[in-house]
Design an enzyme around this catalytic site. Structure first.
Site, PDB file in Angstrom:
ATOM      1  N   SER A  64       0.819  -1.310   0.069  1.00 18.20           N
ATOM      2  CA  SER A  64      -0.182  -0.108   0.121  1.00 18.20           C
ATOM      3  C   SER A  64       0.620   1.276  -0.095  1.00 18.20           C
ATOM      4  CB  SER A  64      -0.879   0.124   1.207  1.00 18.20           C
ATOM      5  OG  SER A  64      -2.012  -0.853   0.758  1.00 18.20           O
ATOM      6  N   LYS A  67       0.252   3.416  -2.835  1.00 21.54           N
ATOM      7  CA  LYS A  67      -1.219   4.182  -3.069  1.00 21.54           C
ATOM      8  C   LYS A  67      -0.735   5.887  -3.374  1.00 21.54           C
ATOM      9  CE  LYS A  67      -4.029   0.898  -0.848  1.00 21.54           C
ATOM     10  NZ  LYS A  67      -4.545   0.397   0.419  1.00 21.54           N
ATOM     11  N   TYR A 189      -3.713  -3.217 -10.327  1.00 26.70           N
ATOM     12  CA  TYR A 189      -3.188  -2.730  -8.994  1.00 26.70           C
ATOM     13  C   TYR A 189      -2.372  -3.968  -8.180  1.00 26.70           C
ATOM     14  CZ  TYR A 189      -4.484  -2.465  -3.939  1.00 26.70           C
ATOM     15  OH  TYR A 189      -4.440  -2.301  -2.451  1.00 26.70           O
ATOM     16  N   TYR A 241      -4.423   5.277   7.800  1.00 26.71           N
ATOM     17  CA  TYR A 241      -5.863   4.577   7.797  1.00 26.71           C
ATOM     18  C   TYR A 241      -6.273   5.297   8.990  1.00 26.71           C
ATOM     19  CZ  TYR A 241      -3.769   1.499   4.583  1.00 26.71           C
ATOM     20  OH  TYR A 241      -3.229   0.733   3.315  1.00 26.71           O
ATOM     21  N   VAL A 259       1.647  -3.374   3.940  1.00 25.14           N
ATOM     22  CA  VAL A 259       1.670  -4.722   4.592  1.00 25.14           C
ATOM     23  C   VAL A 259       3.025  -5.418   4.337  1.00 25.14           C
ATOM     24  CG1 VAL A 259      -0.871  -5.054   5.193  1.00 25.14           C
ATOM     25  CG2 VAL A 259       0.274  -5.825   2.988  1.00 25.14           C
TER      26      VAL A 259
HETATM   27  N1  GLU Z   1      -2.125  -6.107  -1.456  1.00 20.75           N
HETATM   28  C1  GLU Z   1      -2.628  -5.604  -0.224  1.00 20.75           C
HETATM   29  C2  GLU Z   1      -4.297  -5.268  -0.334  1.00 20.75           C
HETATM   30  O1  GLU Z   1      -4.648  -4.497  -1.427  1.00 20.75           O
HETATM   31  C3  GLU Z   1      -2.172  -4.223   0.291  1.00 20.75           C
HETATM   32  C4  GLU Z   1      -2.753  -3.670   1.502  1.00 20.75           C
HETATM   33  C5  GLU Z   1      -1.541  -2.825   2.506  1.00 20.75           C
HETATM   34  O2  GLU Z   1      -0.308  -2.678   2.283  1.00 20.75           O
HETATM   35  O3  GLU Z   1      -2.276  -2.237   3.522  1.00 20.75           O
HETATM   36  O4  GLU Z   1      -5.015  -5.869   0.237  1.00 20.75           O
END
Ligand code: GLU
Length: 432
Positions: A64, A67, A189, A241, A259
């Protein structure tokens, strides 16, 4: 003295190494297989100089942390209006993978949760998944200043297990938010989440943000300052978040976690931080990553709400006043990044002089971190057989707690130059 900052980073890492709280992400086997003890820490200054320690060369997937960069790319390619029509900028207070949209607009609440991130991918103009992804990879690589690659195993696993993200994409399609085929967009994605980075890459990417879109080593503009301003704003409010409030209060830097165990944090105008430690808390943030950022922020005075003034161009001029005597004129406010720049200059040039005089009469303010660093400079110079003098008429830089600081602090440049003459050639005969 670059050594001083290096030692400091090593020490921070050592302090947090024993913390084994948290758990590896295990929704795909590749993430559950990594070394749980790994801890990489990198700091990239505004001029591209990097301090790194521990597992800073270990590659892991960006997840993430991707993003904000895809959001920036969407802004870069189609402009703010087009992006705002599809993705909000309000903190959701929800988990990253919440299946949710704004009640009224039906748009994802922000680009940092998965719904917004999937929508951001759909906004990258492209004729195919490959075309969209190539632009993403190129954009991230430009931020990092090196060619990044994809972990194909992670990508395959993300694709095989991403039911929840599939649910999100189809929901967005039903609300008319997604332009394009949901499966094709998800494919991009998943690939973007699987891009390999190191903590040093994340630090460099953050610094490109901190520099308003200019990659520091090449000086190349990757995107506009306006795109970066919007991206950093959303990182502040939504990057962590449902822990965003706590993060902003305690650390005070726009940031994003993933993550895979990575965190990137940018201090506008000053520096970027990258941390890698894969043990995660319940909200999906790296436990030690968060703690390390907290320590850095507190100890180096990096909270963005306490940095209200420009602190980069600290060295106003440097020149040789006499053979062997170099004068560094400083101005503005002296905070961590400015002091680091001064010290690194002096260290790099120290074979060229016997005495360094720091003229600080135009320095407005100096924080505790910069004061400690200047104290360290004197020790460094002494150990190298050199002398370090300060011209400080207002006592701005009184080196509290440093023995014999009086002997090396002068009210005027002339006084300091006289003392430097003594130091270089020995006292005049009449004084002997
Ligand atoms: N690949 C994970 C998802 O989209 C990334 C989540 C994250 O890093 O917070 O669920």
């Amino acid at each position: 003295m670059a050594q001083l900052v290096q030692e400091y980073l090593d020490q921070i890492r050592a302090e947090h190494l024993a913390n084994t709280d948290g758990a590896l992400a295990d929704y795909i086997p590749e993430l559950a297989r990594v070394d749980p003890d790994a801890l990489g820490l990198s700091l990239c200054l505004a001029d591209g100089y990097v301090y790194e320690c521990g597992d800073s060369a270990t590659e892991f997937t960006i997840q993430s942390v991707s993003k904000p960069f895809t959001y920036a790319l969407a802004l870069d390619r189609i402009g703010r209006q087009g992006v705002d029509a599809k993705i909000g900028v309000e903190p959701s207070g929800e988990a990253f993978n919440e299946i949710s949209v704004d009640k009224n607009t039906k748009a994802p609440k922000n680009p940092m949760i998965n719904a917004g991130a999937v929508a951001a991918v759909s906004l990258i103009p492209g004729v195919s998944a490959d075309h969209r992804f190539d632009q993403i990879l190129e954009f991230y690589s430009a931020f990092a200043g090196r060619r990044l690659s994809v972990d194909l195993d992670v990508y395959a696993s993300e694709k095989a297990t991403g039911s929840r993200n599939r649910a999100i994409a189809y929901m967005l399609q039903s609300f008319g938010v997604l332009d394009g085929d949901p499966d094709e967009i998800l494919d991009v994605y998943f690939r973007q989440c699987s891009i390999n980075v190191t903590s040093t890459d994340l630090a460099r990417m953050a610094t490109t943000l901190a520099r308003g879109g200019v990659e520091p080593r090449s000086g190349r503009r990757v995107t506009s300052a306006a795109v970066v301003q919007r991206t950093l704003s959303v990182m502040v409010t939504c990057g962590m978040y449902d822990a965003a409030g706590d993060w902003v209060s305690a650390v005070g830097m726009p940031a994003k976690s993933g993550v895979g165990g990575g965190i990137t944090a940018a201090l506008p105008g000053q520096l970027g931080i990258g941390v890698y430690s894969p043990l995660l808390d319940a909200k999906g943030h790296s436990v030690r990553g968060v703690e390390v950022c907290r320590s850095l922020s507190v100890n180096l005075g990096l909270h963005f709400m306490s940095v209200t003034r420009e602190s980069r161009s600290t060295v106003r001029a440097s020149y040789d006043a006499r053979p062997g005597v170099r004068v560094y004129e400083l101005h503005g406010d002296l905070l961590f990044a400015g002091a680091e720049q001064v010290l690194r200059n002096i260290e790099q040039e120290c074979s060229e002089f016997d005495v360094a005089i720091l003229e600080v009469s135009r320095v407005d303010d100096i924080d505790a971190t910069a004061r400690r660093m200047l104290a360290g400079m004197r020790e460094f110079l002494t150990a190298a057989g050199k002398k370090g003098f300060l011209v400080d008429p207002d006592d701005t830089l009184r080196l509290a707690g440093v023995p014999d600081s009086r002997a090396t602090v002068f009210a005027t440049l002339d006084d300091a130059l006289n003392a430097a003459d003594h130091a270089v050639s020995g006292p005049p005969a009449s004084d002997r």
